[in-house]
Structures are given as C-alpha cells and as structure tokens.
Design an enzyme around this catalytic site. Structure first.
Site, PDB file in Angstrom:
ATOM      1  N   TYR A 103       0.848  -1.188   0.000  1.00 43.82           N
ATOM      2  CA  TYR A 103       0.000   0.000   0.000  1.00 43.82           C
ATOM      3  C   TYR A 103       0.883   1.237   0.000  1.00 43.82           C
ATOM      4  O   TYR A 103       1.871   1.295   0.743  1.00 43.82           O
ATOM      5  CB  TYR A 103      -0.899   0.043   1.255  1.00 43.82           C
ATOM      6  CG  TYR A 103      -1.580   1.385   1.368  1.00 43.82           C
ATOM      7  CD1 TYR A 103      -2.710   1.663   0.612  1.00 43.82           C
ATOM      8  CD2 TYR A 103      -1.024   2.408   2.143  1.00 43.82           C
ATOM      9  CE1 TYR A 103      -3.289   2.911   0.639  1.00 43.82           C
ATOM     10  CE2 TYR A 103      -1.602   3.667   2.166  1.00 43.82           C
ATOM     11  CZ  TYR A 103      -2.735   3.913   1.415  1.00 43.82           C
ATOM     12  OH  TYR A 103      -3.290   5.151   1.419  1.00 43.82           O
ATOM     13  N   GLU A 191      -2.983   7.682  -4.389  1.00 43.41           N
ATOM     14  CA  GLU A 191      -2.622   6.414  -3.761  1.00 43.41           C
ATOM     15  C   GLU A 191      -2.667   5.272  -4.748  1.00 43.41           C
ATOM     16  O   GLU A 191      -3.281   5.362  -5.808  1.00 43.41           O
ATOM     17  CB  GLU A 191      -3.478   6.124  -2.517  1.00 43.41           C
ATOM     18  CG  GLU A 191      -4.882   5.686  -2.761  1.00 43.41           C
ATOM     19  CD  GLU A 191      -5.679   5.465  -1.456  1.00 43.41           C
ATOM     20  OE1 GLU A 191      -5.135   5.554  -0.338  1.00 43.41           O
ATOM     21  OE2 GLU A 191      -6.879   5.221  -1.564  1.00 43.41           O
TER      22      GLU A 191
END
Ligand SMILES: Nc1ncnc2c1ncn2[C@@H]1O[C@H](COP(=O)(O)OP(=O)(O)OP(=O)(O)O)[C@@H](O)[C@H]1O
Ligand SMILES: [Mg+2]
Lengths: 378, 292
Positions: A103, A191
């Site tokens: 992530y 992201e």
C-alpha cells in the site's frame, strides 16, 4: 474532484510508470474486438469505473479467464450498480499474477502542514482494518513541500516495508512518480492500493487521484461534468450544484439556510434541539448577492422535502440588506411563498435588512432562539 | 492588553481597491484600526477612504515603516503571491480573508511565513478583533465588547453569533480570532492558545470548533498536559451533521478515531472542558468555569 482509476493510471504513465496493459470499453462496444486490437488476451480483470472506493468488495472487480468470461462479465458489470452507481466505462486489464500487495498513498497532513506519505507491506482491500489493528505497520513520512521527496526518504520507506535490492529502487522510483503527480496535479490524495510486487518490479493494480476543486482552474483538461457519476450526490444535490448552491440533503422536513458552514450546521443543531428535523444544509457562504439568496430561497420552496423554511443569517462580509433584497426578489418571482419562512437577521447592515423585509410584510427576528420557537409553532 | 492586535498596530490593506477590500477598509477605519496604506498593483497613487494606495508592498513599507500587519482581500489566484509579498516586506502578522485558495499554495506560503517568523491567520477566515481597540477582519464590530474572554474559532459567522451572545451577557472579549475554515491554516487552536495563555488580560477562553480534522483533540491534549491553564468552554458545530465524505484510504487512515463530534466532545471533557450544546449556553458555562 475524484478521477477514475483509468484516468489516474493514464496520468501515471506520463511519469514513466509502467501500468498493466488495458482497454477501456463503453456500453455497446465489442470488448473482444477492442482487446484483440490492443493485443490483450485473457486472463484479464474487468473493472467497473466508478468513483466510489471499495469496488472490489462491492463486486465491481472480476477476473475473466476465458473470452466467454469476458463477454459475460462485461455485460454483468455494466448492469451492476456499485453503491448505487452504474459504470459508464469498464477497464479491461491484463491480470497480473502476484503474491504481495503493498500500500502507498499520500495526503496533506493538516496539523503538520506538510504532505505525508503512508505506506504498508500489508496492502489490498483490507488496509483500513490493518491500520486500525496494527497502526505501527503503517509507515508515515512527512515531506518538505519546498524540497520535495528526497531520494533517501523514498528508499527508507521502501526499506521499512520490507523491500531490498532491485525491488527497493523500483519502489523508490514509483513513489517519486506518485509524489510528483500528487504535487503537479494539486492532489488532495494520491494512492495505489494495491501496488503489486512481482519479482523485482512494482506494478500499480489500482490508482486513485483526487484533485483539489479550488485548483481545477489550473487543470482545465480534467474539468468535466461528473456530478451524476460521482455517486456522492442525490438528484436534488446535483440540481443545487448546477445552480451554484452548497446544499446537502438530509432526512427531515425543515429547510435550512445559513451563511457560513459553522453557523449553518449550528442552525441545524438548534432546530434539532427544539424538536425539529432539518431537511437540508444550505450555506450561502460569505458575501452572498441578492441573486444567490433568491436562488437559495426559491430552491428550498421547490425542494419537496421542506414543509417550512428557516433562514439564519449573521452578517459579516454578508450584508443583511442584500439578503433581504434576495428574499424579496424570490417573493416577487414566486408570487407568494407557499411554505412559511422564518428569518433571523443580525450583523452587518441588519437595520437596513429588517426595514426592507418589513415593507414586504416579513418579520425578521434578532434572537435566534425566538426565531426557532416561532418556527416550531408554525 | 490583547493578543496580536491593538489600537497602535499599523496596518496595510492588500487588495484595497476591490469591492470587498474598500468596503471593509471603511468599516475597519470606522472601528479605529490604524490603516496607514493600501496596495493594489497598477493602482498606485489613488486614495481609498483617505488611505494612500501603492503598487507594491515595498513602496508602502518605505513610506510607512511602522506598518507591521497586513490584511489580504486579493482574489484566490493572486492571494499566495500577496502573502509572499507581505512576508518579504517584513510584516509580522498577515491575515488572509480570501477563500478558495488551492491547498497546495496555502501549504507553501504558510511554511514560508513560518520560516520568516510571520504569523498567518487564515486563509478563508474572518480575521481578528481586539474589541474597543482595533479590528483586522470582516466581522461586524458592534457585536463584540471589550473584556476578559478570548475566543478562537474555526467558523466565521458562528463567531459573531457567539461574540454577540457573550456581549449581551456583559462578558466582553480580549481578542477574538477566526482562524479559518480551510484544511491547512496558518494559526491553529493550540498556536493561538499559547498566545492567550501569556496574555494577562485574558481570564478564560472559548473554543469554537467544528467536526472534521483533529484541532480540537490537540487542544484537549494541550490542556490535559497543563500547557494551557485558564478556564475553557467549547462549542462544536455539526452535532447533527452526517459524517463527512471519505477521502480514499489515506484520508481514513490518517484521521482514524478523530474528527467526529463525539470524539471531540470526549477528548475535551476528559481535559476538563465544558462543552456547550448550543452557542447560547456558553455564557452560563463560562460564568461557572470562572467561579471555580
Ligand atoms: N490487473 C490486476 N491483476 C490482478 N489482480 C488485480 C488486478 N487489478 C485488481 N486486482 C485485484 O483486485 C483487487 C481490487 O482491485 P482494486 O484495488 O483495483 O479495486 P478496489 O476494490 O476499488 O480498491 P479499493 O478497495 O482501493 O477501493 C486488488 O486488491 C487486487 O488484488
Ligand atoms: Mg484498490
């Protein structure tokens, strides 16, 4: 403004990032034909292009192993609303076999007043639970907005999420690209979740970019009408936005107009306190013109949920006389107000405002508590 | 005394010839603020309500070397530049009224100002007022009265409401600061609290918060740690507002456990702060807090 996954990936490519090979299909287009033209073959992943998060868990991301799967899943996903929204486009993307999902994301840290990078070795669809249960597993690094992301910082973040060797430098390269995109595009958020680790390579399987609405004038190529698609707005909220009104629909039956978000929210809180239920939040903001006030009042008269309307104005940069003129304009345009309106005016030019309303037979309160009590009696 | 601003503070208005700039220059002058100059590029040589206008901050400061504060009414696209100009001209205090400034710009000018030792209030704020002395902002002056209560507020209009409620009850204010509603602002709750802690005239503080962000939680922490020792009463707007819209995973991760009405009230109450349910309960709660 939120960008679609395919848009964010398209922009990432400009920063030299390798993204999975893909085609974008509209309803009615032949997905097989398009895939063949692009040299794409099953297995592929068919991905619903909606702006809400958590598409995977809502059934909007499907693996197609054969050409038949592709046909079936494309039809299926076009008809499947994800959190209430049907996609206009599907992204068909080469399936990337992978075992490790990382992530990485970034936002602006309000209290540090710096961009902050968040990274974890436990990426994927459950990242929020991981953040709750193992907060120490999320690496946070602040960036000096003038110097930018330093090379060693990018490597350090990679190291801390368990990368070494060639994978580490590939990760640092990716992170730098993501950061540069975030800064160049006035990002509120950038992201990639998951960022797949395949051998030494990192490949963004998902990408998200939210651009600051206040900065859209600097990115005219992104500006588009996506209100309906965003899935964030109701029918009346979209109507309101098109009229330039900051309006949020709620469950009650009392229309609320205030100036300034804080006062408008407090007005809702007050109405609750006295046993009423707000039908909406409508903030006319600072320095509202008579025209805007007229639009706001007429809008709430039209809005079917409202039985009565409460307008609470405390003037600063907003002038009470302008507000009063706006109410009078609405009155003149609509002939008469079909729903009772209670007005409270205080602050800049309040006497002038009250005078204007009085001439048209509208009483304006000074004390908000008295005004709410009157509202609840009606 | 008061904080940041008093009757002696010499002020420059940036964007003085615009509609809002000139309107509020008049109101600030009427209130007693010492406005010594205005700046609008290309309008040098004019006068607005008797205030001389210059093309640049450098010229304004050369003619009025005692000016230490500026207030900015410049449109969003040019506001960041106006802040840099004010900081480079040596202003100690810069109040940014302008709304809709891109957050990446605010982020930069706020960091820049900090490095140069300039206090920024805002953006997207109503400014500040030291009642009876001066106002550097757009708030209606008449709702505030001189006295011992400090107010720090994230909201604009709600601040007027609360000032009005306090004044009516005979509870005047030392200084009232509207710190602004943007995600990134120049002066936070805790930074303003440090100033009020040191001000001998301020006997108690009202914090006006809003749902979202973690400034209220940080204020609570500061009080808990004994770094702010005066009585505090708080009000948080948005008790009945639906929870804010999510901003991706990163937004959820960074804000974990903060930002909700309940979370803020809990943090403040644990620090011994009384939280009012409506703005109109504040005067009574303050009276009780002051008695202790
Ligand atoms: N090209 C691909 N190849 C293999 N697996 C993929 C691919 N794209 C997505 N996936 C898998 O599907 C999951 C969900 O996809 P993705 O992250 O794009 O959607 P999402 O559910 O909207 O994400 P989020 O939870 O971040 O909103 C990923 O975590 C990944 O495991
Ligand atoms: Mg994802």
């Amino acid at each position: 403004m939120k960008l679609f996954e395919y848009e964010a990936k398209e922009i990432l490519k400009k920063y030299g990032v390798k993204v999975p090979k893909s085609v974008l299909v509209k309803k009615g287009e032949d997905p097989i034909e398009k895939m063949k033209q692009a040299g794409l073959e099953p297995p592929v992943v068919v991905k619903s292009q909606v702006l809400v998060a958590g598409r995977g868990k809502a059934g909007g991301i499907k693996m197609a192993k054969t050409w038949d799967d592709v046909k079936r899943l494309v039809d299926e996903l076009f008809d499947k609303p994800i959190k209430g929204i049907k996609p206009r486009l599907l992204l068909i993307e080469e399936a990337i076999p992978h075992e490790i999902e990382l992530y990485v994301g970034m936002v602006i840290d309000r209290s540090e007043r710096k961009p902050v990078i968040l990274a974890s070795k436990y990426g994927g669809m459950d990242i929020e639970e991981i953040a709750r249960e193992k907060p120490e597993s999320i690496i946070r690094v602040h960036v000096d907005p003038f110097i930018g992301l330093k090379g060693y910082q990018a490597r350090l973040i990679g190291k801390k999420i368990g990368l070494t060797g060639k994978a580490l430098s590939n990760f640092a390269k990716f992170l730098t690209a993501l950061y540069n995109m975030f800064m160049d595009y006035d990002g509120e958020l950038a992201e990639s979740n998951p960022l797949a680790l395949v051998g030494d390579e990192v490949i963004p399987l998902d990408a998200r970019l939210i651009v600051d609405d206040n900065a859209l004038y600097r990115h005219p190529e992104l500006a588009k009408e996506i209100l309906e698609e965003s899935g964030e707005y109701t029918e009346w909220e979209i109507k309101a936005r098109k009229k330039g009104l900051a309006f949020v629909e709620l469950d009650g039956d009392i229309g609320i107009i205030g100036n300034g978000a804080g006062l408008t929210m407090t007005t809702m809180d007050l109405v609750y306190e006295f046993g009423g239920k707000p039908a909406n939040f409508l903030d006319i903001g600072g320095g509202a013109s008579a025209e805007l006030v007229k639009t706001a009042v007429s809008f709430l008269v039209e809005f079917p949920k409202t039985k009565k309307i409460f307008m609470n104005i405390f003037g600063g940069i907003t002038r009470c006389d302008e507000v009063a003129k706006g109410i009078v304009k609405a009155l003149e345009e609509l002939g008469k107000l079909e729903k009772p309106l209670v007005v409270r005016l205080a602050g800049t030019n309040e006497e002038e405002g009250r005078e204007i309303l009085k001439k048209h037979g509208i009483e304006a309160f000074v004390d908000p508590i008295e005004a709410v009590k009157r509202l609840m009696e009606l | 005394m008061a904080i940041l601003l008093d009757e002696k503070t010499k002020v420059i208005v940036q964007g003085i010839t615009g509609r809002e700039g000139s309107f509020h220059t008049k109101l600030m002058l009427d209130y007693g603020t010492k406005i010594v100059a205005g700046v609008t590029p290309g309008k040098g040589g004019q006068e607005v309500h008797g205030v001389p206008v210059y093309d640049t901050m450098e010229e304004a400061v050369k003619e009025h070397p005692d000016a230490i504060a500026s207030i900015i009414f410049v449109p969003a696209r040019f506001a960041a530049d106006a802040v840099y100009e004010a900081v480079d001209a040596g202003m100690k205090l810069v109040v940014v009224i302008t709304e809709h400034i891109p957050v990446h710009e605010s982020l930069k000018f706020i960091n820049y100002a900090k490095q140069k030792g300039t206090t920024v209030i805002g953006p997207n704020c109503p400014g500040l007022i030291s009642p009876g002395k001066a106002k550097l902002g757009i708030m209606p002056g008449h709702v505030f009265k001189e006295g011992p209560i400090g107010i720090i507020s994230r909201s604009g209009t709600l601040t007027y409401e609360i000032g009005y409620a306090l004044s009516k009850q005979g509870m005047g204010q030392s200084t009232v600061i509207g710190i602004g509603g943007d995600p990134v602002i120049g002066t936070s709750f805790t930074e303003a609290m440090e100033l009020f802690e040191k001000d001998p005239e301020t006997e108690a503080l009202v914090l006006v918060g809003e749902i979202g962000g973690d400034m209220e939680e940080r204020a609570a922490q500061m009080i808990k740690e004994g770094r702010f020792t005066k009585p505090v009463v708080a009000f948080i707007a948005g008790r009945t507002a639906p929870p804010g819209k999510r901003m991706g995973h990163a937004g959820a991760i960074i804000m974990m456990g903060t930002g909700t009405y309940q979370g803020k009230v809990k943090a403040l109450e644990e620090a011994g702060v009384k939280v009012a349910k409506t703005p109109f309960e504040i005067p009574e709660l303050l009276r009780q807090a002051l008695k202790k």
